[in-house]
Design a protein around this motif. Structure first.
Motif, PDB file in Angstrom:
ATOM      1  N   ASP A 153     -35.046  28.310  23.709  1.00 51.39           N
ATOM      2  CA  ASP A 153     -35.096  28.558  22.221  1.00 51.39           C
ATOM      3  C   ASP A 153     -35.487  28.405  21.265  1.00 51.39           C
ATOM      4  OD1 ASP A 153     -33.447  30.319  20.593  1.00 51.39           O
ATOM      5  OD2 ASP A 153     -31.597  30.029  21.366  1.00 51.39           O
ATOM      6  N   ASP A 154     -36.741  29.077  20.481  1.00 53.33           N
ATOM      7  CA  ASP A 154     -37.083  28.789  20.372  1.00 53.33           C
ATOM      8  C   ASP A 154     -36.344  29.164  18.402  1.00 53.33           C
ATOM      9  OD1 ASP A 154     -39.742  29.387  21.153  1.00 53.33           O
ATOM     10  OD2 ASP A 154     -40.292  27.367  20.340  1.00 53.33           O
ATOM     11  N   ASN A 155     -35.703  29.960  18.747  1.00 54.32           N
ATOM     12  CA  ASN A 155     -34.730  30.476  17.104  1.00 54.32           C
ATOM     13  C   ASN A 155     -33.775  29.079  17.420  1.00 54.32           C
ATOM     14  OD1 ASN A 155     -36.206  33.355  16.641  1.00 54.32           O
ATOM     15  ND2 ASN A 155     -35.073  33.544  18.341  1.00 54.32           N
ATOM     16  N   LYS A 156     -32.935  28.354  18.463  1.00 51.02           N
ATOM     17  CA  LYS A 156     -32.256  27.329  17.813  1.00 51.02           C
ATOM     18  C   LYS A 156     -33.454  26.433  16.563  1.00 51.02           C
ATOM     19  CE  LYS A 156     -29.717  24.664  20.824  1.00 51.02           C
ATOM     20  NZ  LYS A 156     -28.822  24.806  22.330  1.00 51.02           N
ATOM     21  N   LEU A 157     -34.163  26.288  17.230  1.00 51.78           N
ATOM     22  CA  LEU A 157     -34.773  25.499  16.527  1.00 51.78           C
ATOM     23  C   LEU A 157     -35.161  25.756  15.435  1.00 51.78           C
ATOM     24  CD1 LEU A 157     -37.475  23.545  19.226  1.00 51.78           C
ATOM     25  CD2 LEU A 157     -35.057  23.007  18.753  1.00 51.78           C
ATOM     26  N   THR A 158     -35.161  26.715  14.985  1.00 48.94           N
ATOM     27  CA  THR A 158     -36.078  27.387  13.321  1.00 48.94           C
ATOM     28  C   THR A 158     -34.355  26.881  13.051  1.00 48.94           C
ATOM     29  OG1 THR A 158     -37.361  28.005  14.423  1.00 48.94           O
ATOM     30  CG2 THR A 158     -36.439  29.328  12.533  1.00 48.94           C
ATOM     31  N   ASN A 159     -33.511  27.626  13.108  1.00 48.36           N
ATOM     32  CA  ASN A 159     -32.272  27.311  12.528  1.00 48.36           C
ATOM     33  C   ASN A 159     -31.935  26.133  12.331  1.00 48.36           C
ATOM     34  OD1 ASN A 159     -31.884  30.480  12.628  1.00 48.36           O
ATOM     35  ND2 ASN A 159     -30.565  30.296  14.245  1.00 48.36           N
ATOM     36  N   GLY A 160     -32.544  25.422  13.145  1.00 48.92           N
ATOM     37  CA  GLY A 160     -31.970  23.951  13.054  1.00 48.92           C
ATOM     38  C   GLY A 160     -32.620  23.312  12.149  1.00 48.92           C
ATOM     39  N   ALA A 161     -34.154  23.607  11.900  1.00 47.62           N
ATOM     40  CA  ALA A 161     -34.437  22.693  10.863  1.00 47.62           C
ATOM     41  C   ALA A 161     -34.678  23.762   9.359  1.00 47.62           C
ATOM     42  CB  ALA A 161     -36.445  23.473  11.391  1.00 47.62           C
ATOM     43  N   ILE A 162     -33.876  25.429   9.459  1.00 46.79           N
ATOM     44  CA  ILE A 162     -33.458  25.193   8.166  1.00 46.79           C
ATOM     45  C   ILE A 162     -32.015  24.694   7.547  1.00 46.79           C
ATOM     46  CG2 ILE A 162     -32.344  27.362   7.044  1.00 46.79           C
ATOM     47  CD1 ILE A 162     -34.522  29.385   9.108  1.00 46.79           C
ATOM     48  N   ARG A 163     -31.047  24.712   8.532  1.00 48.05           N
ATOM     49  CA  ARG A 163     -29.848  24.428   8.390  1.00 48.05           C
ATOM     50  C   ARG A 163     -30.373  22.798   7.766  1.00 48.05           C
ATOM     51  NH1 ARG A 163     -25.044  23.319  10.395  1.00 48.05           N
ATOM     52  NH2 ARG A 163     -24.952  24.995  12.309  1.00 48.05           N
ATOM     53  N   GLY A 164     -31.130  22.420   8.321  1.00 52.47           N
ATOM     54  CA  GLY A 164     -31.597  20.976   7.665  1.00 52.47           C
ATOM     55  C   GLY A 164     -32.474  20.782   6.517  1.00 52.47           C
TER      56      GLY A 164
ATOM     57  N   MET B 107     -37.687  18.828  10.286  1.00 55.58           N
ATOM     58  CA  MET B 107     -37.928  18.712  11.227  1.00 55.58           C
ATOM     59  C   MET B 107     -36.314  17.540  11.541  1.00 55.58           C
ATOM     60  SD  MET B 107     -40.677  19.350  12.502  1.00 55.58           S
ATOM     61  CE  MET B 107     -40.215  20.651  10.491  1.00 55.58           C
ATOM     62  N   GLU B 108     -35.753  16.963  11.117  1.00 61.44           N
ATOM     63  CA  GLU B 108     -34.402  16.575  11.072  1.00 61.44           C
ATOM     64  C   GLU B 108     -33.466  17.669  11.503  1.00 61.44           C
ATOM     65  OE1 GLU B 108     -32.769  13.931   8.017  1.00 61.44           O
ATOM     66  OE2 GLU B 108     -34.676  12.531   7.973  1.00 61.44           O
ATOM     67  N   GLY B 109     -33.180  18.575  10.963  1.00 64.26           N
ATOM     68  CA  GLY B 109     -32.502  19.539  11.474  1.00 64.26           C
ATOM     69  C   GLY B 109     -32.841  20.079  13.404  1.00 64.26           C
ATOM     70  N   LEU B 110     -34.562  20.319  13.293  1.00 65.00           N
ATOM     71  CA  LEU B 110     -34.812  20.842  14.333  1.00 65.00           C
ATOM     72  C   LEU B 110     -34.430  20.702  15.508  1.00 65.00           C
ATOM     73  CD1 LEU B 110     -38.248  22.199  14.707  1.00 65.00           C
ATOM     74  CD2 LEU B 110     -37.297  20.997  16.603  1.00 65.00           C
ATOM     75  N   MET B 111     -34.636  19.115  15.422  1.00 68.31           N
ATOM     76  CA  MET B 111     -34.364  17.631  16.535  1.00 68.31           C
ATOM     77  C   MET B 111     -32.543  17.577  16.803  1.00 68.31           C
ATOM     78  SD  MET B 111     -37.053  15.267  16.309  1.00 68.31           S
ATOM     79  CE  MET B 111     -36.787  14.254  18.067  1.00 68.31           C
ATOM     80  N   ALA B 112     -32.108  17.687  15.957  1.00 70.27           N
ATOM     81  CA  ALA B 112     -30.610  17.458  15.747  1.00 70.27           C
ATOM     82  C   ALA B 112     -29.993  18.876  15.943  1.00 70.27           C
ATOM     83  CB  ALA B 112     -29.473  17.087  14.915  1.00 70.27           C
ATOM     84  N   SER B 113     -30.621  19.991  16.250  1.00 63.93           N
ATOM     85  CA  SER B 113     -30.352  20.932  16.927  1.00 63.93           C
ATOM     86  C   SER B 113     -29.738  21.817  18.359  1.00 63.93           C
ATOM     87  CB  SER B 113     -31.252  22.469  16.851  1.00 63.93           C
ATOM     88  OG  SER B 113     -32.407  22.839  17.318  1.00 63.93           O
ATOM     89  N   LEU B 114     -29.976  20.668  19.091  1.00 61.17           N
ATOM     90  CA  LEU B 114     -30.194  20.083  20.383  1.00 61.17           C
ATOM     91  C   LEU B 114     -28.756  19.689  20.807  1.00 61.17           C
ATOM     92  CD1 LEU B 114     -33.763  19.132  21.232  1.00 61.17           C
ATOM     93  CD2 LEU B 114     -32.936  21.115  22.147  1.00 61.17           C
ATOM     94  N   GLY B 115     -28.260  19.200  19.830  1.00 65.35           N
ATOM     95  CA  GLY B 115     -26.889  18.603  20.034  1.00 65.35           C
ATOM     96  C   GLY B 115     -26.993  17.360  20.466  1.00 65.35           C
ATOM     97  N   ASP B 116     -27.306  16.198  20.774  1.00 65.30           N
ATOM     98  CA  ASP B 116     -27.761  15.081  21.367  1.00 65.30           C
ATOM     99  C   ASP B 116     -27.916  14.433  20.094  1.00 65.30           C
ATOM    100  OD1 ASP B 116     -28.864  12.916  22.515  1.00 65.30           O
ATOM    101  OD2 ASP B 116     -30.424  13.025  23.459  1.00 65.30           O
ATOM    102  N   PRO B 117     -26.590  13.363  20.100  1.00 64.90           N
ATOM    103  CA  PRO B 117     -26.950  12.739  19.349  1.00 64.90           C
ATOM    104  C   PRO B 117     -28.370  11.509  18.554  1.00 64.90           C
ATOM    105  CG  PRO B 117     -25.453  11.852  20.526  1.00 64.90           C
ATOM    106  CD  PRO B 117     -25.835  13.610  20.588  1.00 64.90           C
TER     107      PRO B 117
END
Lengths: 424, 423
Positions: A81-92, B81-91
């Motif tokens: 899920d590339d969108n999940k990665l992108t949203n994570g990056a934006i959140r960060g 990048m921190e957020g991107l990698m954290a999005s997988l939910g694995d600490p």
């Protein structure tokens, strides 16, 4: 068909069948390993070294592709899920701004937020502001008031306190006696992690390290550590606690609040509640919230002469709506400016078609926030309006709301309002 | 007509064979192709990655352009990048900025160029910080120069460092191998500061510390603070010192030990037993690999061993203690351990940062999965090693680990050893 043709055809069929299986495995390999992308990455890798001073945008995107490819290639579970990665990056990225007015909101939170912007609340009928203890306030005259004593300790800038910013009149929170300014202490038995307790521990711990703690302080430290170890075992982080209070339309939430030195316990039902944009109050004042349609409604109830406007209990609001309300009350002119700390060229807040000057009284207090506070400052500094009440909130940020394709979104501070006084 | 029908069924056959080929790796590994494979198939043909990358880029640029303060490009990129990698939910899957990446490698290598002293922040009355010497490494340059525990470092190379952050002071003391550094030092009971000269050298961080025979007992105690490159070697060296004093039991303190390298866990187990499974590693293709301890490195312990663990004992420290428990080579005392059951690899990236990524799960020799489970609030539910003797640390007093007067978990460990030795 001749036997020769038959042989050729069946051989061809066999070859095609084998080719199908092989191509299946090849496609699997390349999708697992992202071979096509990797070779592209290798090229870029050598390029990056020589392009060190190129535009930073290039390198951010390169980083994104490098890291997401790496995850797809190595991570223990398939990453699809590339969108999940992108949203994570934006959140960060939003979190790194460390600004309580810059928040990433997941689809559910974003929906709650969008409704609140129109005066429609869920949960117990309050909004909780994220309050950092370092922030400074302004009193009714726009003079800064000092921040709290916690200003120099490390947790203040990381963990916010949750303060009731708005209580919707008639909501279950209102009936339960929750007031703006109350600090959330626990939800459903979970202690809300807050900076001031952590700061006390930090200060005492530091003294102990330096060998400067008195005997009483050491005893207090041990006692506090014992208490907080227990509390931490049932703790909840502020953003999660906030969701537990402000979203949902059924069930009962048990919460404790800090008000002054006291702790108040409430059991409040979650339901929907509506904050009207414009309401006539018993004392003759008009309560205004800058929700969509506020200016039209204000126009209908506005008396000809002097007017009193209640801006308390006021958090959300639309900048454009506020400007239209300004035009109903005051003559054309400049009512301040929006400053950012980068360009140095402020954007003026202008009213082009104004109204006749009139006598205005504004009721304000600490719950006058954001757009409402800007409105109050603009009118008091530039149209002679009288401010009545204690100091206002420290919140004069101009906030842009960005919605993302999957329904999540974020808020971004784009400037700070300043009501520059016109030369007299 | 018959030919069209035939051609159609032939195409269907080809498609089925293609999907079979795609799922072959799973079939080979002895499992059914899962829905994840279907997803992967979907992701291979429906490319949303290009679009997602564009969305990232647009929002990155928006934040830089429209946020009311300027945000440094690298800081924002790293945060993304921190957020991107954290999005997988694995600490344990995380992005490390250049400074973090460097600290991390110093930590796992456990050697760097410096003077060989561990410093701690010393709060100044003025609000700034100084550096206080917490521990001097054996045979390091600082020891040779005469630096002592408790010394306050107030200057480096003749310049005052008062009020600077600890990281800043440490970076001034570190430097090229073979060069000299002058340290201005204030001692608790001396009025005049002294100036010491140390020659920077490659130093090994001691990871086996606080070695001693516990007072009033015949039991040796040593604390292992991490599982880095030189740990097994340092362990044998310190153990030798204890055995010269004819100990009758050993307590290995792995509390708060965050772990480190798998190879070190292998070597450590090899001291107890050779050629035995350390862990079974299961990778993303379902393929299994068994990691074993080296043969012929046994130390032959002639006395019972107790290992102290707590919730902050993790990774390699957990593997090692779990192995000892599974092979009944030691008794675990304390609280349940952290519960990290995955293997990570660290990949260096452009510009000095790096990415730590979980690549496999592991299982202990007995087959148990010690993976940590938490509830919606992030609180521990299950996982980790269960100690043979459970005892909670009493923190109502000021605890010094390794001190029988204040450390009740250690007291319990001594009791267990007494039972085993019959003393």
């Amino acid at each position: 068909m001749s036997p020769v043709v038959k042989t050729v055809v069946s051989a061809g069929v066999l070859v095609l069948c084998c080719a199908a299986v092989v191509s299946g495995t090849v496609v699997r390999d390349s999708s697992d390993l992202h071979l096509h992308k990797l070779s592209a990455l290798a090229d870029r890798g050598t390029l990056l070294a020589s392009l060190k001073n190129e535009s930073p945008e290039t390198s951010a995107l390169d980083y994104y592709e490098m890291v997401s490819d790496l995850l797809k290639r190595l991570y223990v579970d398939p990453v699809t899920d590339d969108n999940k990665l992108t949203n994570g990056a934006i959140r960060g990225m939003i979190a790194s701004l460390e600004n309580p007015d810059c928040l990433y909101l997941d689809p559910k939170q974003f929906k709650v937020f969008s409704n609140e912007e129109q005066g429609k609340f869920e949960g117990v009928g309050v909004d909780l502001a994220l309050l950092k203890t370092t922030s400074k306030g302004t009193d009714a005259g726009g003079v800064p008031t000092p921040g709290s004593e916690d200003a120099n300790t490390p947790y203040s800038s990381i963990i916010p306190q949750l303060e009731v910013a708005v209580v919707v009149p008639g909501s279950s929170a209102d009936k339960a006696g929750i007031k703006p300014g109350d600090i959330l202490d626990s939800v459903d038995g979970h202690w809300v992690v807050n900076p001031s307790d952590l700061n006390t521990l930090y200060v005492l711990g530091g003294k102990q390290l330096a060998g400067k703690a008195t005997k009483e302080e050491l005893t207090r430290l041990l006692e506090m550590r014992r208490v907080y170890r227990k509390k931490l075992q049932t703790s909840v982080m502020p953003m999660k606690a906030r969701d537990m209070i402000i979203s949902g339309t059924s069930g009962v939430v048990k919460a404790t609040w800090k008000r002054g030195g006291n702790v108040i316990t409430t059991d409040v039902a979650k339901t929907t509640s509506q904050e009207p944009a414009v309401a006539q109050e018993a004392g003759g004042a008009i309560a205004v919230h800058f929700f969509p349609g506020a200016a039209d409604k204000l126009k209908r109830v506005l008396p000809a002469g002097p007017v009193t406007i209640d801006l308390r209990n006021n958090d959300f609001g639309d900048m454009q709506e506020m400007r239209s309300c300004l035009a109903l009350l005051a003559p054309a002119g400049t009512y301040g400016e929006i400053v950012d700390q980068k360009s140095g060229t402020p954007k003026p807040l202008k009213v082009t078609e104004g109204s006749k000057q009139r006598e205005i009284t504004l009721l304000v207090d600490h719950s006058t926030r954001g757009v409402a506070e800007m409105f109050a400052m603009a009118l008091s500094a530039n149209a002679g309006a009288k401010l009545q009440g204690p100091s206002m909130s420290p919140d004069k940020n101009v906030i842009e709301v960005v919605k993302l394709p999957d329904g999540s979104g974020y808020t971004l501070v784009t400037g700070v309002f300043s009501a520059n006084r016109r030369a007299s | 007509m018959r030919y069209i029908a035939r051609a159609f069924w032939f195409l269907v056959l080809l498609l089925v064979l293609f999907v079979f080929g795609f799922g072959w790796r799973d079939i080979k590994a002895g499992r059914l192709p899962t829905t994840a494979v279907a997803k992967l198939l979907d992701a291979t043909f429906v490319q949303n990655s290009e679009q997602a990358a564009q969305e990232f880029s647009q929002n990155y640029q928006k934040i830089r352009a429209d946020y009311y303060k300027s945000v440094p490009a690298d800081k924002l990129t790293y945060a993304g990048m921190e957020g991107l990698m954290a999005s997988l939910g694995d600490p344990h899957t995380m992005f490390m900025e250049p400074q973090e990446a460097q600290d991390f490698s110093v930590e796992t290598d456990a050697h760097f160029v410096g003077v060989g002293a561990q410093l701690e922040p010393y709060p100044e009355p003025s609000g700034g910080q100084g550096a206080k010497v917490k521990m001097i490494f054996e045979n390091g340059p600082a020891e040779k120069a005469g630096l002592k525990d408790g010394d306050l470092i107030t200057g480096v190379d003749g310049k005052s460092v008062l009020g600077l952050s600890l990281e800043n002071i440490v970076s001034k003391i570190r430097g090229k191998e073979g060069t000299e550094v002058q340290l201005t030092v204030v001692r608790p009971k001396e009025l005049k500061p002294v100036v010491l000269t140390a020659t920077r050298a490659i130093v090994e961080t001691p990871t086996v510390t606080d070695t001693k025979v516990l007072p009033g007992t015949d039991f040796g105690y040593l604390q292992v603070t991490s599982f880095s490159m030189p740990t097994a070697e340092q362990f044998v060296e310190q153990l030798g010192k204890l055995e010269k004093q004819h100990i009758k039991g050993l307590i290995i303190d792995l509390r708060d030990n965050p772990g480190g390298l798998l190879e070190t866990a292998q070597d450590m187990l090899g001291l107890f037993v050779g050629n035995k499974t350390v862990v079974t590693v299961k990778g993303r293709d379902g393929e299994q690999e068994t990691v074993a301890s080296p043969a012929g490195e046994e130390h032959h312990f002639k006395y019972p061993v107790v290992v102290l663990i707590n919730e902050d004992s993790a990774s390699a420290a957990e593997i090692f203690s779990g192995d000892l428990q599974d092979y009944q080579l030691a008794t675990l005392v304390g609280m349940h351990s952290y519960g990290k059951a995955s293997v990570q690899t660290v990949t260096p990236l452009v510009g000095g940062s790096s990415a730590k990524i979980t690549i496999a799960h592991y299982f202990l020799p007995s087959g148990r999965d010690i993976g940590r489970k938490v509830d919606d609030y992030g609180q521990f539910v299950s996982g980790g090693l269960t100690p043979d003797v459970k005892v909670e640390l009493n923190q109502d007093v000021e605890v010094t680990p390794g001190d029988l007067k204040t450390d009740n978990q250690l007291v319990k460990a001594v009791e267990v050893l007494k039972q085993k030795t019959g003393s």
